[in-house]
Design an enzyme around this catalytic site. Structure first.
Site, PDB file in Angstrom:
ATOM      1  N   LEU A 129      39.145  48.909  25.512  1.00 37.01           N
ATOM      2  CA  LEU A 129      38.807  48.879  24.090  1.00 37.01           C
ATOM      3  C   LEU A 129      38.730  47.462  23.554  1.00 37.01           C
ATOM      4  O   LEU A 129      38.001  47.190  22.604  1.00 37.01           O
ATOM      5  CB  LEU A 129      39.852  49.672  23.286  1.00 37.01           C
ATOM      6  CG  LEU A 129      39.936  51.166  23.571  1.00 37.01           C
ATOM      7  CD1 LEU A 129      41.109  51.777  22.816  1.00 37.01           C
ATOM      8  CD2 LEU A 129      38.633  51.862  23.179  1.00 37.01           C
TER       9      LEU A 129
ATOM     10  N   GLN B   1      40.742  43.174  23.871  1.00 39.62           N
ATOM     11  CA  GLN B   1      41.753  42.286  24.429  1.00 39.62           C
ATOM     12  C   GLN B   1      42.511  41.631  23.300  1.00 39.62           C
ATOM     13  O   GLN B   1      41.927  40.987  22.437  1.00 39.62           O
ATOM     14  CB  GLN B   1      41.112  41.222  25.320  1.00 39.62           C
ATOM     15  CG  GLN B   1      42.115  40.304  25.992  1.00 39.62           C
ATOM     16  CD  GLN B   1      41.466  39.396  27.000  1.00 39.62           C
ATOM     17  OE1 GLN B   1      40.318  39.576  27.356  1.00 39.62           O
ATOM     18  NE2 GLN B   1      42.199  38.388  27.457  1.00 39.62           N
ATOM     19  N   GLY B   2      43.825  41.824  23.300  1.00 39.99           N
ATOM     20  CA  GLY B   2      44.664  41.219  22.291  1.00 39.99           C
ATOM     21  C   GLY B   2      45.340  39.980  22.830  1.00 39.99           C
ATOM     22  O   GLY B   2      45.122  39.562  23.965  1.00 39.99           O
ATOM     23  N   GLY B   3      46.183  39.389  22.010  1.00 37.88           N
ATOM     24  CA  GLY B   3      46.859  38.169  22.412  1.00 37.88           C
ATOM     25  C   GLY B   3      47.801  38.366  23.576  1.00 37.88           C
ATOM     26  O   GLY B   3      48.108  37.423  24.290  1.00 37.88           O
ATOM     27  N   PHE B   4      48.286  39.602  23.795  1.00 36.40           N
ATOM     28  CA  PHE B   4      49.259  39.829  24.850  1.00 36.40           C
ATOM     29  C   PHE B   4      48.749  40.752  25.944  1.00 36.40           C
ATOM     30  O   PHE B   4      49.517  41.253  26.743  1.00 36.40           O
ATOM     31  CB  PHE B   4      50.549  40.402  24.255  1.00 36.40           C
ATOM     32  CG  PHE B   4      51.296  39.402  23.424  1.00 36.40           C
ATOM     33  CD1 PHE B   4      51.672  38.192  23.967  1.00 36.40           C
ATOM     34  CD2 PHE B   4      51.588  39.656  22.104  1.00 36.40           C
ATOM     35  CE1 PHE B   4      52.352  37.256  23.217  1.00 36.40           C
ATOM     36  CE2 PHE B   4      52.271  38.727  21.347  1.00 36.40           C
ATOM     37  CZ  PHE B   4      52.650  37.526  21.898  1.00 36.40           C
ATOM     38  N   GLY B   5      47.447  41.013  25.979  1.00 30.40           N
ATOM     39  CA  GLY B   5      46.924  41.826  27.064  1.00 30.40           C
ATOM     40  C   GLY B   5      45.769  42.701  26.626  1.00 30.40           C
ATOM     41  O   GLY B   5      45.285  42.615  25.496  1.00 30.40           O
TER      42      GLY B   5
ATOM     43  N   VAL C 277      43.703  46.388  25.989  1.00 26.81           N
ATOM     44  CA  VAL C 277      43.947  47.706  25.415  1.00 26.81           C
ATOM     45  C   VAL C 277      42.904  48.662  25.979  1.00 26.81           C
ATOM     46  O   VAL C 277      41.712  48.350  25.996  1.00 26.81           O
ATOM     47  CB  VAL C 277      43.863  47.681  23.875  1.00 26.81           C
ATOM     48  CG1 VAL C 277      44.139  49.072  23.305  1.00 26.81           C
ATOM     49  CG2 VAL C 277      44.865  46.680  23.301  1.00 26.81           C
TER      50      VAL C 277
ATOM     51  N   LYS D  49      48.252  49.746  25.440  1.00 23.01           N
ATOM     52  CA  LYS D  49      48.341  48.291  25.391  1.00 23.01           C
ATOM     53  C   LYS D  49      49.076  47.833  26.647  1.00 23.01           C
ATOM     54  O   LYS D  49      50.277  48.033  26.793  1.00 23.01           O
ATOM     55  CB  LYS D  49      49.098  47.849  24.132  1.00 23.01           C
ATOM     56  CG  LYS D  49      49.324  46.349  24.027  1.00 23.01           C
ATOM     57  CD  LYS D  49      50.145  46.038  22.780  1.00 23.01           C
ATOM     58  CE  LYS D  49      50.486  44.561  22.702  1.00 23.01           C
ATOM     59  NZ  LYS D  49      51.344  44.267  21.546  1.00 23.01           N
TER      60      LYS D  49
ATOM     61  N   ASP E 104      52.254  38.481  12.314  1.00 20.87           N
ATOM     62  CA  ASP E 104      50.944  38.291  12.946  1.00 20.87           C
ATOM     63  C   ASP E 104      49.911  39.225  12.320  1.00 20.87           C
ATOM     64  O   ASP E 104      49.128  39.860  13.022  1.00 20.87           O
ATOM     65  CB  ASP E 104      51.040  38.533  14.453  1.00 20.87           C
ATOM     66  CG  ASP E 104      49.849  37.938  15.210  1.00 20.87           C
ATOM     67  OD1 ASP E 104      49.214  37.005  14.670  1.00 20.87           O
ATOM     68  OD2 ASP E 104      49.555  38.396  16.323  1.00 20.87           O
TER      69      ASP E 104
END
Length: 811
Positions: free
Chosen positions: A488, A490-494, A496, A510, A607
């Protein structure tokens, strides 16, 4: 449908040229379609190319499922083109040649005998064998593929060690779906102490199936024991140690496989559906990670936290239950006793001692005399015989919901007395309740219930967290093994991923990247916080998944993804008229109000940004990603940190410069978000060379031209009511939102409004004060020039997707 990595395998250049049943000396198999077939047509051997690779390998696969490769000959030495030739000579040697007649791979017979009439035959078990023409006794085979497993453990194949020669049989993962060479993971026998089956990543043990208890491997769940379909054999003698399984019903087709990530599953072929189906998964829950809870602690699936100290032990660290436990009272060697535990899997046996001829009483006496002994148990649970003694700390213990083999744990007599008194008190409560219930005395029953609760909790209350612990296999299957098609974002920690559980529930997973910067503390923070928060404008957490260094959060799936996909996209931007945008602003404000004031906890998100606002089917906003959130006490209004974590463009100045954060930090981020929703422009990376978005908005406000901020897709700016192709909006309403946004982003935190008054302001129910200059900064010059160079020399930072972690040193 089968969802593991090998489901994507496909073959190149396999044409139906010729199929052999047996190979004699002088025969060859050429690349291009020539194959060797087992007698009943179950298996086939030939050349193939895995995944997207053009390299050629000799492999064995199921003829009815030719994408399921179970063995590879030349794993480490591929042929680079389709001119390979497999040859069989008079000495029974099988040799693979490349185009230049160079030797790529060959068999090395396990005996010094020379065959008279050697043949190469593929059995219906999947075993490729070099033998005498009329010899079927496996003890007399010259060479067999079962001695060199790849990533599949077939019925009849064994893992173990020849103690005479030192030769080891084990299965190992492929490096990837395109590369069958040996990967990081291997399933093998650990011969130290009492031998046990373990999964290793390199030299590190990451999963333990356990030692043989006379019935099955001791670390397996009782309800996962597939004894009805399989028979098992675990051999330990002076010559060898090995473990193997056999199908009881030959009509079943089954295999045990390991994928490149180390996930081990047993599959059964469903002839009706013409597909492989998962029968069992080794790493079936969060407790499958080796040593997850540390020493003298048990792990129980479905419990949160997963880890708990054994009776007579206390946590080593109050901060982390996975740090293990230590004795409440130290042993004295003499005067110790044993606590019988019936629901614990036997611990790691790599530092143990075993004797098959002793009985349980003799085992206890041996343990009492040995001060290093920490626990004992029967060696063979089916016969109640033998002695197994642990000579070090107990580690890797799983707690089951039903009785299994008894484990006797050494404790000081004083601790045993405490446990006995505690049990007697509980028993007295139960007896009293059983007497009082028939009498119908509800008041007394309630008091006894409270007494029982106080006894069990030792006067402390523990808040139960309603969440589900998912096993890795469930999530891997739900996301099609984390397929790129399911990704879906890509966030700051990986990354999704979208997933679908078996019951049809859609989820968003996530998956934290191993180098993301979010460690165990951030993960624990996100889980702990979200599970306690319930609001229509907060994303709902279903549960989590922990496997080794894998950490995942399982959320509700929101089909419209995140807000940034709309407001910063030229096409989707047009789908958001002013009514929808205001609805989103209002929803975010209500979610923040809940976090700051209305929840049981006071939460600072830290955040808040467009990519962390998710949208459901009705475009209702939901605040997500609580990995950086902090909880405040009842009277606390501000905190400070040396570890500044957040996203440039949304950070308040006091947080970015000095590490100070409060509810007013979130208010600042909310103001930035309002302006981005109105303008469709990012604050960070705003195109105006001389200004960022906040400075641009302030300039237009002071010059009396704030309506120029409005995104053109919303409408023109002339008149009191602006008309668009999608409807109308009230100019005063948009102006009020811009006004509120500028109040939120003021330089001084004390000048910014609270969320409790924010909704009144947005609803037009209060008079708005004039805003002061925003506290904006530009990333490339966000520190005063006098200190920028000094700070740069002393700060450490890592970034991923605009998330920045900065360590601030005191001057």
């Amino acid at each position: 449908m089968e969802t593991l990595w090998w489901s994507t395998l496909f073959f190149f250049f396999i044409f139906k040229a010729s199929t052999l049943k047996i190979i004699n000396p002088g025969d060859v198999i050429k690349d291009g379609g020539e194959t060797l077939e087992s007698e009943n047509g179950t298996f086939e051997m030939g050349f193939f190319s895995p995944g997207n690779s053009n390299n050629r390998y000799i492999g064995i696969w199921y003829k009815f499922s030719n994408t399921t490769v179970v063995w590879v000959a030349n794993r480490e030495a591929p042929v680079s083109d389709n001119n390979g030739v497999l040859s069989f000579d008079n000495n029974g040697i099988l040799t693979l040649f490349n185009e230049t007649n160079g030797v790529v791979w060959y068999t090395n017979p396990n005996t010094s005998r020379t065959p008279h009439e050697p043949v190469l035959q593929l059995f219906d078990s999947g075993n490729l064998v070099v033998k005498e023409k009329n010899e079927d006794d496996s003890k007399n085979f010259f060479w067999e593929s079962f001695d060199f497993p790849s990533d599949n453990l077939l019925p009849g194949m064994k893992i173990g060690i020849n103690l005479i020669t030192g030769f080891e049989y084990y299965i190992s993962s492929w490096k990837s779906s395109d590369d069958p060479s040996q990967g990081q993971y291997s399933l093998r026998i650990d011969p130290h102490g009492y031998p046990q089956v373990v999964l290793k990543k390199g030299s590190e043990t990451v999963y333990r199936a356990g030692s043989w208890d006379g019935h099955y491997l001791s670390a397996r769940k009782p309800d996962d024991n597939p004894i009805p379909l399989y028979s098992y054999n675990f051999v330990i003698n002076e010559n060898e140690i090995y473990f193997k399984s056999e199908l009881k019903n030959s009509s079943f087709i089954s295999r045990y496989t390991m994928d490149p990530s180390g996930l081990m599953q047993r599959f059964i072929w469903n002839q009706m559906k013409n597909e492989w189906q998962v029968y069992s998964t080794a790493q079936a829950d969060g407790c499958s990670t080796y040593g997850l809870c540390g020493s003298y602690a048990s792990c129980k699936s479905g419990r949160f936290p997963l880890c708990s100290c054994l009776e007579g032990f206390k946590p080593k660290s109050s901060m982390n239950t996975s740090d293990g436990c230590s004795r409440t009272t130290e042993l004295g060697c003499s005067g110790d006793g044993f606590l019988k535990q019936r629901r614990l899997a036997l611990p790691d046996t790599s530092k143990s001692w075993a004797n098959g001829s002793m009985n349980l009483k003799e085992c206890e006496e041996f343990c009492v005399k040995n001060c290093a002994c920490t626990a004992y148990a029967n060696l063979d649970v089916t016969k109640g015989s033998g002695c197994l003694v642990w000579l070090d700390e107990l580690i890797d213990i799983t707690e089951f919901s039903q009785d299994v083999q008894p484990l006797y744990i050494r404790l000081p007599i004083s601790e045993l007395d405490k446990i006995q008194r505690k049990m007697e008190k509980k028993k007295a409560v139960i007896i009293a309740i059983s007497i009082i219930v028939p009498m119908g005395s509800m008041v007394t029953l309630f008091l006894l219930y409270k007494l029982k609760k106080n006894l069990s909790n030792k006067g402390k209350t523990k808040e139960k967290m309603e969440m589900q612990i998912f096993d890795f296999a469930t999530i891997a299957n739900a996301t099609n093994n984390f397929s790129s098609n399911n990704k879906l974002g890509q966030g700051g920690f990986g990354n999704v991923y979208k997933g679908m559980l078996k019951e049809g529930k859609e989820i968003a997973v996530k998956r934290l990247s191993k180098d993301s910067g979010q460690g165990f503390d951030e993960f624990k923070s996100e889980v702990t916080l979200i599970v306690k928060l319930q609001h229509r404008n907060l994303v709902k957490l279903f549960g989590c998944c922990i496997k080794g260094d894998e950490r995942m959060l399982i959320y509700e799936y929101l089909p419209n993804k995140s807000l940034d996909n709309f407001i910063f996209d030229k096409t989707r931007n047009k789908l958001l008229d002013w009514e929808r945008r205001f609805h989103i602003i209002d929803g975010i404000a209500r979610g923040l109000l809940y976090l700051h004031h209305d929840s049981r906890l006071r939460i600072i998100h830290r955040d808040l940004k467009a990519s962390n606002i998710l949208l459901d089917n009705d475009m209702n906003p939901k605040i997500s990603d609580f990995g950086l959130a902090r909880m405040f006490g009842g009277d606390q209004i501000e905190d400070k940190t040396r570890r500044v974590v957040g996203t440039y463009g949304y950070m308040s100045p006091e947080y970015a410069f000095y590490g100070r954060f409060s509810m007013k930090s979130d208010v600042f981020s909310f103001g930035v978000l309002i302006l981005e929703i109105i303008t469709g422009k990012r604050n960070r990376g705003y195109s105006d060379i001389n200004h960022n978005l906040l400075e641009h908005a302030w300039r237009l406000w002071t010059e009396g031209r704030p309506l120029e901020l409005i995104n053109k897709t919303i409408g023109d700016t002339d008149g009191g009511n602006a008309t668009t192709s999608d409807g109308t909006y009230i100019t005063s309403e948009v102006l009020r939102c811009i006004h509120v946004a500028l109040l939120c982003v003021q330089q001084r935190p004390e000048d910014r409004p609270k969320m409790s008054s924010m909704l009144l302001m947005l609803g037009g129910e209060s008079t708005l004060p004039e805003p002061n200059q925003p506290g904006y900064f530009i990333e490339k010059d966000w520190l005063p020039s006098a200190t920028a160079a000094d700070c740069r020399s002393r700060k450490q930072s890592t970034s991923s997707n605009e998330v920045t972690i900065t360590m601030l040193d005191a001057r």
